[in-house]
Design a protein around this motif. Structure first.
Motif, PDB file in Angstrom:
ATOM      1  N   ARG B 447       0.830  -1.203   0.000  1.00 36.38           N
ATOM      2  CA  ARG B 447       0.000   0.000   0.000  1.00 36.38           C
ATOM      3  C   ARG B 447       0.862   1.249   0.000  1.00 36.38           C
ATOM      4  NH1 ARG B 447      -3.566   0.223   4.703  1.00 36.38           N
ATOM      5  NH2 ARG B 447      -2.134  -1.221   5.717  1.00 36.38           N
ATOM      6  N   MET B 448       1.971   1.185   0.727  1.00 33.66           N
ATOM      7  CA  MET B 448       2.826   2.353   0.825  1.00 33.66           C
ATOM      8  C   MET B 448       3.471   2.670  -0.527  1.00 33.66           C
ATOM      9  SD  MET B 448       5.113   3.199   4.035  1.00 33.66           S
ATOM     10  CE  MET B 448       6.659   2.510   3.615  1.00 33.66           C
ATOM     11  N   LEU B 449       3.921   1.612  -1.201  1.00 35.73           N
ATOM     12  CA  LEU B 449       4.501   1.829  -2.528  1.00 35.73           C
ATOM     13  C   LEU B 449       3.469   2.450  -3.465  1.00 35.73           C
ATOM     14  CD1 LEU B 449       6.622  -1.390  -3.171  1.00 35.73           C
ATOM     15  CD2 LEU B 449       7.469   0.938  -2.884  1.00 35.73           C
ATOM     16  N   ASP B 450       2.241   1.956  -3.351  1.00 44.92           N
ATOM     17  CA  ASP B 450       1.173   2.463  -4.228  1.00 44.92           C
ATOM     18  C   ASP B 450       0.923   3.947  -4.030  1.00 44.92           C
ATOM     19  OD1 ASP B 450       0.705   0.161  -5.516  1.00 44.92           O
ATOM     20  OD2 ASP B 450      -0.988  -0.474  -4.275  1.00 44.92           O
ATOM     21  N   LYS B 451       1.003   4.356  -2.773  1.00 47.02           N
ATOM     22  CA  LYS B 451       0.616   5.730  -2.459  1.00 47.02           C
ATOM     23  C   LYS B 451       1.772   6.725  -2.565  1.00 47.02           C
ATOM     24  CE  LYS B 451      -3.616   4.594  -1.372  1.00 47.02           C
ATOM     25  NZ  LYS B 451      -4.757   5.007  -2.143  1.00 47.02           N
ATOM     26  N   ALA B 518      12.912   6.672   3.048  1.00 48.89           N
ATOM     27  CA  ALA B 518      13.085   8.127   2.983  1.00 48.89           C
ATOM     28  C   ALA B 518      12.129   8.720   1.954  1.00 48.89           C
ATOM     29  CB  ALA B 518      14.529   8.466   2.638  1.00 48.89           C
ATOM     30  N   ALA B 519      11.951   8.000   0.841  1.00 50.85           N
ATOM     31  CA  ALA B 519      11.026   8.461  -0.194  1.00 50.85           C
ATOM     32  C   ALA B 519       9.614   8.582   0.370  1.00 50.85           C
ATOM     33  CB  ALA B 519      11.049   7.500  -1.378  1.00 50.85           C
ATOM     34  N   ALA B 520       9.222   7.573   1.116  1.00 49.40           N
ATOM     35  CA  ALA B 520       7.881   7.585   1.692  1.00 49.40           C
ATOM     36  C   ALA B 520       7.731   8.740   2.679  1.00 49.40           C
ATOM     37  CB  ALA B 520       7.602   6.258   2.379  1.00 49.40           C
ATOM     38  N   GLU B 521       8.792   8.999   3.420  1.00 48.83           N
ATOM     39  CA  GLU B 521       8.731  10.095   4.396  1.00 48.83           C
ATOM     40  C   GLU B 521       8.502  11.444   3.733  1.00 48.83           C
ATOM     41  OE1 GLU B 521      12.337   9.517   6.780  1.00 48.83           O
ATOM     42  OE2 GLU B 521      10.961   9.476   8.484  1.00 48.83           O
ATOM     43  N   LYS B 522       9.031  11.582   2.509  1.00 48.71           N
ATOM     44  CA  LYS B 522       8.883  12.858   1.798  1.00 48.71           C
ATOM     45  C   LYS B 522       7.499  12.978   1.151  1.00 48.71           C
ATOM     46  CE  LYS B 522      13.726  12.968   0.563  1.00 48.71           C
ATOM     47  NZ  LYS B 522      14.448  12.220  -0.463  1.00 48.71           N
ATOM     48  N   SER B 523       6.751  11.908   1.161  1.00 51.65           N
ATOM     49  CA  SER B 523       5.471  11.918   0.464  1.00 51.65           C
ATOM     50  C   SER B 523       4.511  12.942   1.056  1.00 51.65           C
ATOM     51  CB  SER B 523       4.833  10.528   0.538  1.00 51.65           C
ATOM     52  OG  SER B 523       3.516  10.601   0.064  1.00 51.65           O
ATOM     53  N   GLY B 524       3.752  13.560   0.166  1.00 43.35           N
ATOM     54  CA  GLY B 524       2.757  14.527   0.619  1.00 43.35           C
ATOM     55  C   GLY B 524       1.420  13.857   0.924  1.00 43.35           C
ATOM     56  N   ASN B 525       1.373  12.557   0.731  1.00 40.38           N
ATOM     57  CA  ASN B 525       0.132  11.824   0.920  1.00 40.38           C
ATOM     58  C   ASN B 525      -0.083  11.494   2.402  1.00 40.38           C
ATOM     59  OD1 ASN B 525      -1.837   9.780   1.008  1.00 40.38           O
ATOM     60  ND2 ASN B 525      -1.402   9.267  -1.140  1.00 40.38           N
ATOM     61  N   GLU B 527      -2.093   9.442   3.794  1.00 38.82           N
ATOM     62  CA  GLU B 527      -2.188   7.992   4.066  1.00 38.82           C
ATOM     63  C   GLU B 527      -0.820   7.374   4.283  1.00 38.82           C
ATOM     64  OE1 GLU B 527      -4.970   5.484   1.698  1.00 38.82           O
ATOM     65  OE2 GLU B 527      -5.371   7.398   0.725  1.00 38.82           O
ATOM     66  N   VAL B 528       0.147   7.840   3.492  1.00 36.90           N
ATOM     67  CA  VAL B 528       1.503   7.302   3.631  1.00 36.90           C
ATOM     68  C   VAL B 528       2.058   7.636   5.012  1.00 36.90           C
ATOM     69  CG1 VAL B 528       3.857   7.387   2.743  1.00 36.90           C
ATOM     70  CG2 VAL B 528       1.936   7.396   1.156  1.00 36.90           C
ATOM     71  N   LYS B 529       1.800   8.859   5.461  1.00 37.39           N
ATOM     72  CA  LYS B 529       2.263   9.272   6.798  1.00 37.39           C
ATOM     73  C   LYS B 529       1.673   8.341   7.863  1.00 37.39           C
ATOM     74  CE  LYS B 529       3.522  14.106   6.238  1.00 37.39           C
ATOM     75  NZ  LYS B 529       4.215  13.761   5.025  1.00 37.39           N
ATOM     76  N   GLN B 530       0.388   8.063   7.692  1.00 39.59           N
ATOM     77  CA  GLN B 530      -0.306   7.168   8.615  1.00 39.59           C
ATOM     78  C   GLN B 530       0.363   5.774   8.612  1.00 39.59           C
ATOM     79  OE1 GLN B 530      -2.706   7.630  10.774  1.00 39.59           O
ATOM     80  NE2 GLN B 530      -2.847   5.433  11.253  1.00 39.59           N
ATOM     81  N   MET B 531       0.639   5.299   7.414  1.00 37.14           N
ATOM     82  CA  MET B 531       1.242   3.960   7.281  1.00 37.14           C
ATOM     83  C   MET B 531       2.641   3.927   7.881  1.00 37.14           C
ATOM     84  SD  MET B 531       0.064   2.497   3.605  1.00 37.14           S
ATOM     85  CE  MET B 531      -0.458   3.880   2.630  1.00 37.14           C
ATOM     86  N   LEU B 532       3.383   4.997   7.698  1.00 36.59           N
ATOM     87  CA  LEU B 532       4.728   5.053   8.265  1.00 36.59           C
ATOM     88  C   LEU B 532       4.672   4.958   9.782  1.00 36.59           C
ATOM     89  CD1 LEU B 532       6.471   7.799   6.121  1.00 36.59           C
ATOM     90  CD2 LEU B 532       7.204   5.421   6.395  1.00 36.59           C
TER      91      LEU B 532
END
Lengths: 432, 721
Positions: B447-451, B518-525, B527-532
């Protein structure tokens, strides 16, 4: 003596046929396993061709051995060779990779097949194809070549399994659709040999005997009441097991009986000791032994991993050839080295080589001509340039050496027809 | 008559309620006995004598719960004076955990469900857990079959996709397996040519395969990762090597998601290039059509596999019902009314056709409720009759009683577990927990990769590519050192190079997870923050991604004992006189780890590793359908006499040894031994015989251990009367 042997062989064949086929044979097929057909089956092994080998030691290079870095180098072509160089061998015109210096001195006894080609670049499928000559299906499992040998010719030594596999590869097809007794005995670690053949620590001979005595006392009434073949088979099984624990043939599995110097010569890795065990088993009448070495799946850092694997292979293989030769066993024992596929001539971004359906195989002994090469790839090791050989052809060649009836059809319990090596063509001209 | 009325009524109800709970099957049980009796009269056979409670007890446990009763269970049943205690026992066993274990072992054999192997591990585990849950909740059989055959999506959605993943890349074989497993019809011959012994043509085979051949098993389809790969290909500023390295980086990060998705694509099936019959041409496209029964309408908007599953599992599909009625009959009575049960032809006839017909009606009437159907069979008088000694190969069986047989490998192992473990039906909870966590983590990764925005993934891939370049330089250095070491035959150095190679690869794996994290952390999404936040779970953030990509570990010894096991521990520690911390800790640790090794077969890897007791006793390798064996072999005897299972049974902490310890007199100990292993007390003559033996071995301190192991190595232990 010979007559009783013939008779017991006949009984064994009949029983094997029954257990293999199960029930529900159609009348049209029954004749295949009538006494007459059996006799033909038996005779066919000798009538079709005189066997050139009694035993096979099959060295399986798990994961896909790089052909360019081993048996099919392209000297001067650095683009495909990378860091690997070719060296001369004791056979005129036969060059091999530099990581096999000991084996290089024995190549006058070897036949290299450089034109092996398989039909898939997936491990499981290719491994299965090499072992069985058939494609991997999920509706049936086919037997390995050692099971075919056991099926047609019975065990070499009735007190030992007909077929032994030494190694950790869990992918082996085993007996396939044949009765389990034709399947290989699996030995993970050659140093520990057979499992459970000695009583547990602290269980003296007296205690062991006492247990057997009490078991019989507990079971007498039951065995009497349920006098059916299944129960009888279990009673016999315990008797056989106790006999086996006392058998002298158990020594076949005991590497500690080998001189330390020789053990060291084979290399102390599992593969080296496995090769030594294979030789001991051959001496005790086991006719088909597979030893596996892996993993050759060098997607990354091929030029570090392949030399290391070759070191293990080179040590063990050269020791095995010389040891068998010095004991006069090489003539009757065919050593076959094979893999599921080869590796790409192109070196990838991780200094590795990926899966590639073209590869090489090597045969020593068992009646094969030495010092020759068969088939060839092009200048890059990328295409077959001459005399393509598929896994069924290689297996047919081994079957031919063992005198197996290659064209005889047998039926699985699901009534499907099969032959040894699925119509592969034996390379008969490679025999001396 | 009453039974017929009941079943007619049930059929009517069926249209409104999918299945009936706790249906009263006692009338049906009687009807079955009557139909069997009619068969005996026709064949001029006498029914076998009824069995006593002891034989019934052991047989019922093995048939339903898949193991022998423990000493306590045996004693309780034999002592009970309840008039309907047999029926009560059957109900209790059908409700027990043991039922799930036993039938999971069976269905794993039928469906070739493997813990590892062809199907990627997450899918494989979720598949087994799906089957486990289906049995536990007593999901109606037709529903189970439908869910399997129409499954699609990711393994995080449903473990049922394991049904297609199991035959990944082999859709034709999958169809052959489907018709064999659910219709008892063998079609594999017709894959390559018209069936030589049955009526099926190759064309019919392809028409059937047209329903499911395009169920495509593969890796998780991450749209974001696909998008990133496109960006990499399109970026002309990158050199070829960088592109390759970056694509490699993407491959590495999605690696834990391989073999987790089944998608039905639109491809049409075509006849093979060597098709040789006149009814069609080679390579012709083949429209879907069923092989018998009511034709299935196929439109563009209709989901092929769903329509197929409906047809397959319909009560109007006679072979579907016949097969499951026979399967469960065979589980109870040892043979099917039609043998082999899964090679049906038009000419197949049951040994008792009236009974067969009645059983099929009941199966439908009960809404394919497997437990209710089993309850009906188990409450027949015939189940409680003495066994038939032997049925010749190919001869029909008239079931004057159940058929005498050897325990399956799983029954034998599970019965050993009943001697070893005080809680023989406990789950392998740490393995199940590990699977659950692993599956969740991988789902999160997906899910994280998707978002995460492709541009960010692109950056991460670029960083990883840089790290791979550094690694390649390191490889060059290692190779140089290796050449030198080889020239000097310096073995220590060579193995050190090997170690450093491994280390370098581990560092790269860590780099992959760090960069993508690190890429996920930079995400503006959001949902990704929630998943992290979910993923970090208190651990170090930069290792979180790494954890998501690797198999979690569990510290079993740090968990406290609970429930029955805790009670057991307190009682036994008292009895054994364990006062000091060390002995208590030792025993506690033993009880805590018991569930990892000494548990029911269904809780261990499927199949067990080769060389394991289960495999030696003929457990199926799960490679082909119903591949178990009950043949005797020497390694079995060696294993029982000299293997580790023997020392486990005779160890001081085994359930058997503790029960023996509690009995104070030799007579009492003999009772414990017999009840534990054979579910009965010794007869007078056995008592006399054993008393004599015990006296002659009186000097031996280990005589009870020896007697226990002797008792395990008997045929009366491993055969089911």
């Amino acid at each position: 003596m010979k007559a009783t042997n013939e008779l017991s062989r006949r009984t064994v064949m009949t029983r094997m046929a029954q257990s293999c086929l199960g029930v529900g044979l159609l009348p049209s097929m029954q004749h295949l396993f009538s006494a007459k057909a059996l006799a033909a089956g038996e005779g066919a092994a000798t009538a079709m061709q005189a066997p050139t080998a009694r035993n096979v030691i099959f060295l399986y290079m798990t994961g896909g051995q790089s052909h360019l870095d081993t048996w099919d180098p392209k000297p001067g072509n650095t683009e495909v060779m990378g860091a690997t160089k070719a060296i001369k061998t004791s056979a005129d015109g036969v060059l091999i990779g530099e990581y096999l210096p000991r084996t290089a001195r024995l190549m006058h006894q070897a036949c290299v097949i450089n034109s092996m080609a398989t039909n898939t670049a997936a491990h499981e499928q290719a491994n299965y194809f090499m072992h069985t000559s058939y494609g991997l299906r999920s509706t049936i499992k086919h037997p390995g070549l050692g099971s075919w040998l056991s099926f047609y010719q019975g065990p070499g030594n009735p007190d030992l399994p007909p077929y032994v596999f030494i190694g950790n590869d869990s992918r082996h097809p085993g007996a396939g659709y044949m009765a389990r007794k034709h399947g290989p005995l699996m030995i993970n670690n050659p140093e520990t040999g057979l499992q459970n053949v000695r009583p547990q620590k602290g269980v003296t001979d007296d205690r062991f005997a006492m247990r057997r005595d009490m078991a019989q006392a507990l079971d007498a009434e039951f065995q009497n009441r349920w006098d059916v073949p299944g129960v009888k088979a279990y009673a016999d099984m315990y008797d056989d097991a106790v006999r086996m624990m006392k058998s002298e043939d158990l020594a076949a599995f005991d590497l500690s009986k080998e001189p330390a110097e020789l053990r060291a010569k084979y290399g102390r890795e599992t593969f080296g000791q496995g090769c030594l065990l294979a030789r001991r088993l051959v001496e005790h009448g086991v006719r088909f032994i597979e030893v596996s070495l892996g993993s050759w799946d060098t997607h990354t850092a091929n030029f570090i991993s392949t030399p290391r694997l070759c070191e293990t292979l080179d040590t063990a293989l050269s020791a095995l050839v010389q040891d068998l030769d010095s004991r006069g066993l090489l003539q009757q024992t065919m050593i076959v080295l094979a893999s599921e596929f080869g590796r790409t001539p192109k070196i990838n971004q991780n200094q590795g080589r990926d899966h590639y359906p073209i590869f090489s195989s090597v045969i020593f002994g068992g009646g094969i001509k030495g010092g020759i090469k068969y088939g060839a790839t092009d200048k890059d090791g990328a295409q077959i340039a001459a005399d393509k050989v598929g896994p069924p052809d290689l297996n047919a060649t081994i079957g031919y050496a063992l005198g197996l009836p290659l064209s005889q059809v047998i039926y699985s319990p699901s009534k499907r027809p099969f032959t040894v090596a699925d119509k592969g063509q034996p390379l008969t001209h490679l025999f001396a | 008559m009453k039974a017929l009325l009941t079943s007619a009524f049930a059929v009517i109800c069926l249209t409104t309620t999918p299945h009936l709970h706790a249906a009263d099957t006692s009338a049906a049980s009687k009807k079955i006995d009557e139909l069997l009796a009619a068969g005996w009269r026709k064949q001029k056979l006498q029914p076998n004598a009824p069995v006593g409670d002891e034989v019934f007890l052991r047989r019922a446990y093995l048939t339903v719960a898949g193991r022998i009763p423990t000493y306590q269970e045996a004693t309780a049943f034999l002592k009970s004076e309840a008039p309907n205690k047999r029926a009560q026992l059957v109900d209790a066993l059908l409700d027990s955990e043991g039922y799930t274990h036993h039938f999971l072992s069976y269905w794993s054999d039928v469906l070739r469900a493997q813990s590892v192997g062809v199907a990627g591990s997450t899918t494989a585990q979720n598949y087994l857990n799906f089957l486990r849950d289906s049995l536990k909740t007593n999901k109606p059989y037709d529903q189970l079959a439908r869910e399997l055959v129409s499954s699609a999506g990711t393994c995080f959605d449903t473990g049922a996709i394991g049904y297609y993943m199991r035959d990944r890349g082999m859709p034709l074989d999958n169809l052959s397996n489907t018709t064999r497993v659910f219709l008892g019809t063998r079609m594999e011959c017709a894959q390559c040519h018209d069936h030589p012994f049955d009526k099926w043509t190759q064309k019919q085979f392809y028409e059937m395969a047209a329903f499911t051949h395009n169920m495509t098993s593969g890796s998780y389809r991450s749209t974001s990762a696909d998008e990133t790969n496109k960006m990499i290909r399109a970026d002309k500023t990158l050199d070829k090597e960088t592109q390759d390295l970056m694509r490699q980086a993407i491959t590495e990060v999605v690696r834990p998601l391989r073999d987790t998705q089944v998608v039905q694509n639109k491809a049409a099936i075509r006849l093979p290039h060597d098709y040789k019959y006149s009814d069609a041409n080679p390579k012709d496209a083949v429209p879907a059509a069923v092989m018998f029964g009511k034709p299935v309408e196929i439109g563009k908007e209709i989901d092929h596999s769903k329509a197929f599953a409906e047809w397959l599992t319909s009560p109007e599909n006679p072979r579907f019902t016949n097969l499951i009625a026979n399967r469960l009959w065979k589980k109870v009575f040892g043979l099917a009314l039609i043998e082999p049960l899964d090679d049906l032809m038009d000419s197949s006839t049951a040994s008792n056709p009236e009974l067969m017909k009645y059983l099929e009606q009941q199966m439908v009437a009960l809404g394919y409720d497997m437990k209710a159907y089993l309850r009906m069979l188990l409450n027949t008088q015939t189940f409680a009759r003495e066994s038939i000694k032997e049925v010749g190969m190919g001869e029909p069986c008239y079931f004057q009683g159940p058929v005498f047989r050897r325990m399956s490998a799983e029954q034998a192992w599970d019965s050993m577990i009943a001697l070893i473990s005080p809680v023989p039906d406990q789950s392998n909870w740490s393995a199940r927990e590990r699977e659950r966590v692993e599956s969740e983590k991988r789902h999160l990764l997906a899910r994280m990769l998707d978002k995460t925005e492709p541009a960010l993934l692109y950056q991460a891939a670029k960083e990883v590519a840089g790290a791979m370049r550094v690694q390649n330089k390191e490889f060059d250095q290692l190779r140089k050192e290796l050449d030198e070491a080889r020239a000097k035959e310096d073995k220590a150095k060579i193995s050190d190079i090997q170690r450093r190679l491994g280390q370098s690869q581990r560092i790269l794996r860590e780099t992959v997870s760090r960069c993508f994290h690190a890429a996920a952390e930079k995400s503006g999404n959001a949902e990704v923050k929630q998943m992290l936040a979910e993923m970090s779970g208190g651990g170090e953030m930069e290792m979180a991604m790494m954890n998501a990509m690797e198999t979690p570990r569990l510290e079993v010894r740090e968990r406290d004992l609970e429930g029955a096991l805790k009670e057991r521990f307190l009682k036994d520690a008292e009895m054994l006189g364990y006062k000091d911390e060390k002995s208590r800790k030792g025993y506690e640790g033993y009880l805590k780890t018991l569930h990892q090794t000494w548990v029911r077969a269904a809780e261990l890897p499927s199949p067990a590793p080769r060389g394991h007791f289960l495999r030696e006793f003929g457990q199926s390798d799960r490679e082909v359908i119903e591949n178990a064996s009950d043949e005797a072999s020497v390694p079995q005897a060696l294993l029982v006499m000299n293997g580790s299972i023997g020392s486990q049974i005779t160890s001081g902490w085994s359930a058997l040894m503790l029960n023996l310890l509690k009995a104070k007199t030799p007579e009492g100990k003999l009772d414990v031994l017999f009840l534990s292993l054979y579910s009965r007390q010794p007869s007078d003559s056995e008592r006399a015989l054993l008393r004599q033996r015990l006296e002659s071995y009186a000097g031996s301190k280990t005589v009870w251990e020896d007697l226990a192991l002797a008792a395990v190595s008997t045929q009366r232990f491993i055969f089911i009367e």
